[in-house]
Design an enzyme around this catalytic site. Structure first.
Site, PDB file in Angstrom:
ATOM      1  N   CYS A 187      -9.512  22.777  65.122  1.00 30.07           N
ATOM      2  CA  CYS A 187      -8.587  21.987  64.308  1.00 30.07           C
ATOM      3  C   CYS A 187      -7.135  22.233  64.696  1.00 30.07           C
ATOM      4  O   CYS A 187      -6.394  21.309  64.976  1.00 30.07           O
ATOM      5  CB  CYS A 187      -8.797  22.279  62.834  1.00 30.07           C
ATOM      6  SG  CYS A 187     -10.391  21.679  62.260  1.00 30.07           S
ATOM      7  N   HIS A 188      -6.728  23.487  64.692  1.00 31.74           N
ATOM      8  CA  HIS A 188      -5.320  23.765  64.951  1.00 31.74           C
ATOM      9  C   HIS A 188      -5.122  24.877  65.954  1.00 31.74           C
ATOM     10  O   HIS A 188      -4.062  25.486  66.023  1.00 31.74           O
ATOM     11  CB  HIS A 188      -4.581  24.057  63.647  1.00 31.74           C
ATOM     12  CG  HIS A 188      -4.797  22.993  62.623  1.00 31.74           C
ATOM     13  ND1 HIS A 188      -5.752  23.081  61.655  1.00 31.74           N
ATOM     14  CD2 HIS A 188      -4.227  21.774  62.474  1.00 31.74           C
ATOM     15  CE1 HIS A 188      -5.757  21.986  60.929  1.00 31.74           C
ATOM     16  NE2 HIS A 188      -4.849  21.171  61.407  1.00 31.74           N
ATOM     17  N   GLY A 189      -6.197  25.185  66.725  1.00 28.70           N
ATOM     18  CA  GLY A 189      -6.047  26.076  67.866  1.00 28.70           C
ATOM     19  C   GLY A 189      -5.869  27.551  67.570  1.00 28.70           C
ATOM     20  O   GLY A 189      -5.012  28.189  68.171  1.00 28.70           O
ATOM     21  N   ARG A 234       1.469  21.213  62.333  1.00 24.16           N
ATOM     22  CA  ARG A 234       0.887  21.973  63.436  1.00 24.16           C
ATOM     23  C   ARG A 234       1.930  22.584  64.358  1.00 24.16           C
ATOM     24  O   ARG A 234       1.630  23.499  65.124  1.00 24.16           O
ATOM     25  CB  ARG A 234      -0.024  21.069  64.265  1.00 24.16           C
ATOM     26  CG  ARG A 234      -1.231  20.599  63.494  1.00 24.16           C
ATOM     27  CD  ARG A 234      -2.255  20.037  64.424  1.00 24.16           C
ATOM     28  NE  ARG A 234      -1.721  18.985  65.271  1.00 24.16           N
ATOM     29  CZ  ARG A 234      -2.460  18.307  66.133  1.00 24.16           C
ATOM     30  NH1 ARG A 234      -3.741  18.577  66.265  1.00 24.16           N
ATOM     31  NH2 ARG A 234      -1.930  17.353  66.869  1.00 24.16           N
ATOM     32  N   TYR A 282       1.424  15.524  59.986  1.00 24.86           N
ATOM     33  CA  TYR A 282       0.415  16.427  60.544  1.00 24.86           C
ATOM     34  C   TYR A 282       0.981  17.141  61.769  1.00 24.86           C
ATOM     35  O   TYR A 282       0.782  18.344  61.953  1.00 24.86           O
ATOM     36  CB  TYR A 282      -0.812  15.606  60.914  1.00 24.86           C
ATOM     37  CG  TYR A 282      -2.045  16.404  61.244  1.00 24.86           C
ATOM     38  CD1 TYR A 282      -2.633  17.244  60.313  1.00 24.86           C
ATOM     39  CD2 TYR A 282      -2.646  16.292  62.498  1.00 24.86           C
ATOM     40  CE1 TYR A 282      -3.770  17.952  60.611  1.00 24.86           C
ATOM     41  CE2 TYR A 282      -3.797  16.992  62.802  1.00 24.86           C
ATOM     42  CZ  TYR A 282      -4.354  17.826  61.858  1.00 24.86           C
ATOM     43  OH  TYR A 282      -5.487  18.522  62.166  1.00 24.86           O
TER      44      TYR A 282
END
Lengths: 168, 421
Positions: free
Chosen positions: A132-134, B298, B294
């Site tokens: 998902c976000h590494g 991130r 989003y």
């Protein structure tokens, strides 16, 4: 005159106070009804047969609606996990504290960033990688790189016998 | 609001209007003086009203066939698609309608940004609009969970987990939101309830939004205060009604194109796989309209700070009327702001693009630069620009640049700088 005002003030304050308690008594059930109910809480523990798990294999079981990874680690993985210096860790935890029996790593398969299920045997540290976000986890499930703040959680578990693990 | 008193012609009308002045309201809406230079960017308010009504009507119908249960939700959506008469049409209108709603709201917001519609005396209209936008995002997110596909499930997991970033109470809040230890049936049923509730909250806020708009009246492309009613205004009906109607028809063609030709292009194929709590899809992304935020989430390597950055990116908009220090509303007369405006548009589009890409390597670097610029625009560029920028002369009225005169004669005598142009 002044005395009368004080009496009235007291009545107002008392009325507000009782009103606030009443409002709170009404609102709390409305809020608490959203917390886990009795039937959800009842599903607290689960027993897993691990006799078929060979070294280098991971099985995933569902516990409280969440995946639990049960990995039988190879000697290289154990050595790799033990060789890491605590200073290099974002969330310092010894491998011995995470896997009481070094061969078996039992942990919640939930990324501590935003709750995805990390992929097995991926990432820069030969452990897990969250798509998902590494976030990268090592062979002990400890966070090494990426946005996750903490290591993957170790649930309460014990070996009922050699081949059975009880989670919860 | 209107200066002249309205009296219905018929006796029955007068009898009723004296008791409940609905006809006075209708008359106010019909005669409402509107700047005569409104361009097509001003038609999106009407288009958005259409979108909201479309979502409510199709949503009501879908709720007659949908079953909010973890074991049956996915099946019931397929049942709507295959068995219910015209179910496919109604669901595709509802699903694509959400995207069309956001398309329209983004144009509406960027129109405000260009023409300075958020500035005094329209701050309250703007803030109500931001609240509506937040509720739209909540409704869209909750609605996306209902089909109980893989994207539904993991989207719900990731978004609810954002709350776990809150120190100390975060985990408790997440458990409370879920009604369990993971996203499950209790989560689905409450999401359905809230998804049903929010559109009506939005409807109420839209009434306030329009009410607040009718106090100062519409802003306009040259962003000046105009006398109402005057030579600078036209009555809302029929002039604006016809223009809005034409724009709505054009919009509906685009809408229909998506519904009938590419109904799934804006969705994600993984959502046609039933929710599985053991497997996270390899690449999870939110719907296109949430991608810029989003990307901001991130781009920050820390969990709590990432969540804070994402929320700030939205909430900073509410402070915009005070962050923009320029007295001139319209970008037409602000040569520098106009350039920064288009850079911001590009910046948000870039954020949207990198939000859809994996968070690594060059994409991550671009996301970080774009995030930094986004905040730079609102926190540094806008406040400074108000003091530094040399704006071009603003006409005194809408008719002035064409006819050379102004209905406001006193103002013409005081200042005729436009002639130097």
């Amino acid at each position: 005159m002044e005395k009368k005002t004080k009496r009235r003030d007291f009545l107002f304050t008392a009325t507000y106070a009782v009103g606030a308690v009443g409002a709170g008594a009404v609102i709390w059930p409305m809020i608490d009804q959203m917390n886990p109910d009795a039937s959800v809480k009842a599903l607290a523990s689960t027993e897993v047969d691990v006799s078929a798990v060979n070294p280098g294999k991971t099985i995933t079981v569902l516990w409280r609606g969440k995946p639990v990874f049960i990995r039988r680690r190879t000697q290289e993985e154990i050595a790799e996990a033990k060789s890491v210096k605590l200073e290099d860790l974002k969330h310092p935890e010894k491998d011995e504290d995470r896997a009481k029996n070094p061969e078996w790593l039992v942990m919640l398969g939930v990324c501590t960033h935003l709750g995805c299920v990390p992929l097995d045997q991926k990432g820069d540290y030969n452990g897990w990688f969250c798509p998902c976000h590494g976030s990268h986890y090592d062979t002990s499930g400890r966070i090494r790189k990426g946005p996750a703040p903490t290591n993957m959680e170790i649930p309460e578990y014990k070996f009922v016998d050699v081949n059975t693990i009880k989670i919860g | 609001m209107s200066e002249h008193e309205y009296t219905p012609k018929s006796k029955v009308g007068k009898w009723f209007n004296d008791r409940l002045p609905l006809l006075t309201l209708a008359n106010h809406l019909t005669d409402y003086p509107t700047p005569k230079n409104l361009n097509y960017w001003w038609t999106f308010g009407g288009i958005l009203t259409f979108c909201l009504i479309t979502q409510i009507v199709t949503g009501l119908v879908l709720a007659m066939h949908y079953i909010a249960h973890a074991d049956m939700a996915f099946q019931s959506v397929e049942h709507i698609m295959r068995d219910v008469n015209y179910g496919w049409l109604i669901r595709y209108i509802h699903a694509n309608g959400a995207s069309m709603f956001f398309l329209a709201v983004y144009i509406h917001i960027f129109r405000s940004l260009f023409y300075g519609s958020y500035k005094s005396p329209r701050e309250v209209i703007w803030i109500i609009g931001i609240i509506i936008y937040l509720l739209m995002m909540a409704a869209a997110f909750l609605g996306y969970v209902l089909p109980w596909g893989q994207m539904s499930f993991w989207g719900a997991t990731v978004i609810t987990n954002l709350f776990s970033a809150i120190p100390f109470v975060g985990e408790g809040i997440v458990t409370w939101l879920w009604g369990g230890y993971s996203v499950d049936n209790p989560t689905l049923t409450r999401f359905f309830t809230l998804h049903y509730l929010i559109p009506f909250l939005i409807l109420g806020l839209v009434v306030l939004h329009i009410w607040a708009l009718h106090v100062p009246g519409n802003n306009n492309p040259i962003g000046i205060d105009i006398k109402k009613p005057s030579k600078d205004t036209v009555p809302f009906h029929p002039y604006i009604v016809i223009k809005d109607g034409f724009a709505l028809l054009m919009f509906m063609i685009v809408f229909a194109f998506f519904v009938f030709y590419t109904p799934n292009i804006l969705g994600h194929a993984d959502n046609y796989i039933e929710a599985n709590p053991l497997v996270t899809p390899a690449h999870i992304v939110p719907e296109w309209y949430l991608l810029p935020f989003y990307a901001i989430l991130r781009s920050v390597p820390d969990k709590l700070l990432g969540v804070i950055a994402m929320l700030s990116a939205i909430l900073i908009l509410a402070a915009l009327p005070w962050l923009d220090t320029s007295k001139i509303r319209s970008a037409v007369f602000r040569p520098l702001y106009k350039q920064f405006y288009w850079i911001l548009v590009a910046d948000v589009l870039i954020l949207g693009y990198v939000g859809a890409m994996p968070a690594e390597g060059l994409y991550l670097l671009i996301a970080r630069i774009a995030t930094a610029y986004y905040f730079l625009h609102f926190l540094v560029i806008l406040p400074v620009l108000g003091f530094k920028e040399r704006t071009t002369p603003v006409p005194l009225s809408i008719t002035e640049p064409i006819l050379g005169g102004s209905p406001n004669l006193a103002a013409v005598k005081k200042k005729d700088s436009f002639k130097d142009q």
